[in-house]
Motif scaffolding. Structure first.
Motif, PDB file in Angstrom:
ATOM      1  N   LEU A 131       0.842  -1.200   0.000  1.00 44.62           N
ATOM      2  CA  LEU A 131       0.000   0.000   0.000  1.00 44.62           C
ATOM      3  C   LEU A 131       0.872   1.243   0.000  1.00 44.62           C
ATOM      4  CD1 LEU A 131      -2.993   1.069   0.298  1.00 44.62           C
ATOM      5  CD2 LEU A 131      -2.426   1.337   2.718  1.00 44.62           C
ATOM      6  N   ARG A 132       0.553   2.137  -0.934  1.00 44.64           N
ATOM      7  CA  ARG A 132       1.266   3.417  -0.979  1.00 44.64           C
ATOM      8  C   ARG A 132       0.424   4.525  -0.366  1.00 44.64           C
ATOM      9  NH1 ARG A 132       4.130   5.895  -6.399  1.00 44.64           N
ATOM     10  NH2 ARG A 132       5.434   7.432  -5.359  1.00 44.64           N
ATOM     11  N   GLY A 133      -0.901   4.374  -0.459  1.00 48.65           N
ATOM     12  CA  GLY A 133      -1.781   5.382   0.105  1.00 48.65           C
ATOM     13  C   GLY A 133      -3.212   4.897   0.070  1.00 48.65           C
ATOM     14  N   LEU A 134      -4.005   5.340   1.052  1.00 49.99           N
ATOM     15  CA  LEU A 134      -5.431   5.037   1.119  1.00 49.99           C
ATOM     16  C   LEU A 134      -6.150   6.378   1.096  1.00 49.99           C
ATOM     17  CD1 LEU A 134      -8.188   4.643   2.862  1.00 49.99           C
ATOM     18  CD2 LEU A 134      -7.436   2.620   1.555  1.00 49.99           C
ATOM     19  N   PHE A 135      -7.103   6.521   0.175  1.00 50.45           N
ATOM     20  CA  PHE A 135      -7.686   7.823  -0.103  1.00 50.45           C
ATOM     21  C   PHE A 135      -9.179   7.824   0.170  1.00 50.45           C
ATOM     22  CE2 PHE A 135      -3.701   8.154  -2.028  1.00 50.45           C
ATOM     23  CZ  PHE A 135      -3.548   7.137  -2.945  1.00 50.45           C
ATOM     24  N   TRP A 136      -9.664   8.942   0.666  1.00 49.07           N
ATOM     25  CA  TRP A 136     -11.095   9.147   0.850  1.00 49.07           C
ATOM     26  C   TRP A 136     -11.548  10.358   0.036  1.00 49.07           C
ATOM     27  CZ3 TRP A 136     -14.616   6.048   3.100  1.00 49.07           C
ATOM     28  CH2 TRP A 136     -14.174   5.061   3.991  1.00 49.07           C
ATOM     29  N   TYR A 137     -12.723  10.179  -0.588  1.00 45.17           N
ATOM     30  CA  TYR A 137     -13.333  11.245  -1.377  1.00 45.17           C
ATOM     31  C   TYR A 137     -14.793  11.383  -0.976  1.00 45.17           C
ATOM     32  CZ  TYR A 137      -9.420  10.601  -4.622  1.00 45.17           C
ATOM     33  OH  TYR A 137      -8.174  10.505  -5.183  1.00 45.17           O
ATOM     34  N   ARG A 138     -15.310  12.572  -1.197  1.00 42.26           N
ATOM     35  CA  ARG A 138     -16.745  12.822  -1.055  1.00 42.26           C
ATOM     36  C   ARG A 138     -17.287  13.135  -2.447  1.00 42.26           C
ATOM     37  NH1 ARG A 138     -20.332  16.729   2.481  1.00 42.26           N
ATOM     38  NH2 ARG A 138     -21.909  17.221   0.909  1.00 42.26           N
ATOM     39  N   GLN A 139     -18.437  12.564  -2.795  1.00 45.88           N
ATOM     40  CA  GLN A 139     -19.035  12.857  -4.088  1.00 45.88           C
ATOM     41  C   GLN A 139     -20.499  13.239  -3.925  1.00 45.88           C
ATOM     42  OE1 GLN A 139     -19.050   9.719  -7.076  1.00 45.88           O
ATOM     43  NE2 GLN A 139     -19.040  11.227  -8.721  1.00 45.88           N
ATOM     44  N   ASP A 140     -20.844  14.429  -4.385  1.00 49.28           N
ATOM     45  CA  ASP A 140     -22.231  14.877  -4.410  1.00 49.28           C
ATOM     46  C   ASP A 140     -22.862  14.452  -5.728  1.00 49.28           C
ATOM     47  OD1 ASP A 140     -20.877  17.615  -2.748  1.00 49.28           O
ATOM     48  OD2 ASP A 140     -22.420  16.328  -1.878  1.00 49.28           O
ATOM     49  N   PRO A 141     -24.185  14.284  -5.744  1.00 50.10           N
ATOM     50  CA  PRO A 141     -24.856  13.794  -6.959  1.00 50.10           C
ATOM     51  C   PRO A 141     -24.547  14.655  -8.178  1.00 50.10           C
ATOM     52  CG  PRO A 141     -26.365  13.763  -5.109  1.00 50.10           C
ATOM     53  CD  PRO A 141     -25.132  14.464  -4.620  1.00 50.10           C
ATOM     54  N   GLY A 142     -24.182  14.007  -9.277  1.00 46.92           N
ATOM     55  CA  GLY A 142     -23.934  14.712 -10.527  1.00 46.92           C
ATOM     56  C   GLY A 142     -22.623  15.464 -10.582  1.00 46.92           C
TER      57      GLY A 142
END
Lengths: 114, 110
Positions: B30-41
């Protein structure tokens, strides 16, 4: 602020048409990516590029090609659009800098092929 | 093959009701673990990168943690504006591409 822009938010094309999706980033990132996102399937990588004129296939490259003539611009081409290519297309750019990583996405292009 | 699995698929919380989202991963190196937030569209919005087990990062009501097999996104006293799909992804040593999970759709009810 990193900015990744895509040429269109919404696009409607007919089956068999050639389709160009353009992506531009302004942060001098070396890596650029094209994904498609479909309900229940998540983000799937189509192609990515780690340098000008360099490209690598992702997980679902069939029916697509890409072009990267300048560092800031990465284009996705649908040679002959088909209805199963109706999807949300997302461009991203990223930078690994020593031990830190950042990946930023554009707003997306929702493509409908009729 | 790298795999990222997120659970639950959907989560409905009352405003103020804290909870956690889970991301389990199988990645060699593992080099990195990423979190994202996505709003509709919209495109995913980058939140955090975690690089090693034991690391924690915070942003407003969100705190991300990492173990050798999992990452958690803790949401403390959520508000309706926290409603979104949260995506987890992993990056492997020596590779530029990342592997995404399908996401957890969070709905916070006023």
């Amino acid at each position: 602020d990193v900015k990744v822009t895509q040429s269109s938010r919404y696009l409607v094309k007919r089956t068999g048409e050639k389709v160009f999706l353009e992506c531009v980033q302004d942060m001098d990132h070396e890596n650029m990516f094209w994904y498609r996102q479909d309900p229940g399937l998540g983000l799937r990588l189509i192609y990515f590029s780690y340098d000008v004129k360099m490209k690598e296939k992702g997980d679902i490259p069939e029916g697509y090609s890409v072009s990267r003539e300048k560092k800031e611009r990465f284009s996705l081409i649908l040679e002959s659009a088909s209805t199963n290519q109706t999807s949300m297309y997302l461009c991203a750019s990223s930078l690994w800098s020593g031990s830190s990583y950042e990946q930023y996405f554009g707003p997306g292009t929702r493509l409908t092929v009729t | 093959e790298d795999q990222v699995t997120q659970s639950p698929e959907a989560l409905r919380l009352q405003e103020g009701e804290s909870s956690s989202l889970n991301c389990s991963y199988t990645v060699s190196g593992l080099r990195g673990l990423f979190w994202y937030r996505q709003d509709p569209g919209k495109g995913p919005e980058f939140l955090f990168t975690l690089y090693s087990a034991g690391e924690e990062k915070e942003k407003e009501r969100l705190k991300a943690t990492l173990t050798k097999k999992e990452s958690f996104l803790h949401i403390t006293a959520p508000k309706p504006e926290d409603s979104a799909t949260y995506l987890c992804a992993s990056g492997r040593e020596g590779y530029q591409k990342v592997t995404f999970g399908i996401g957890t759709k969070l709905q916070v009810i006023p």
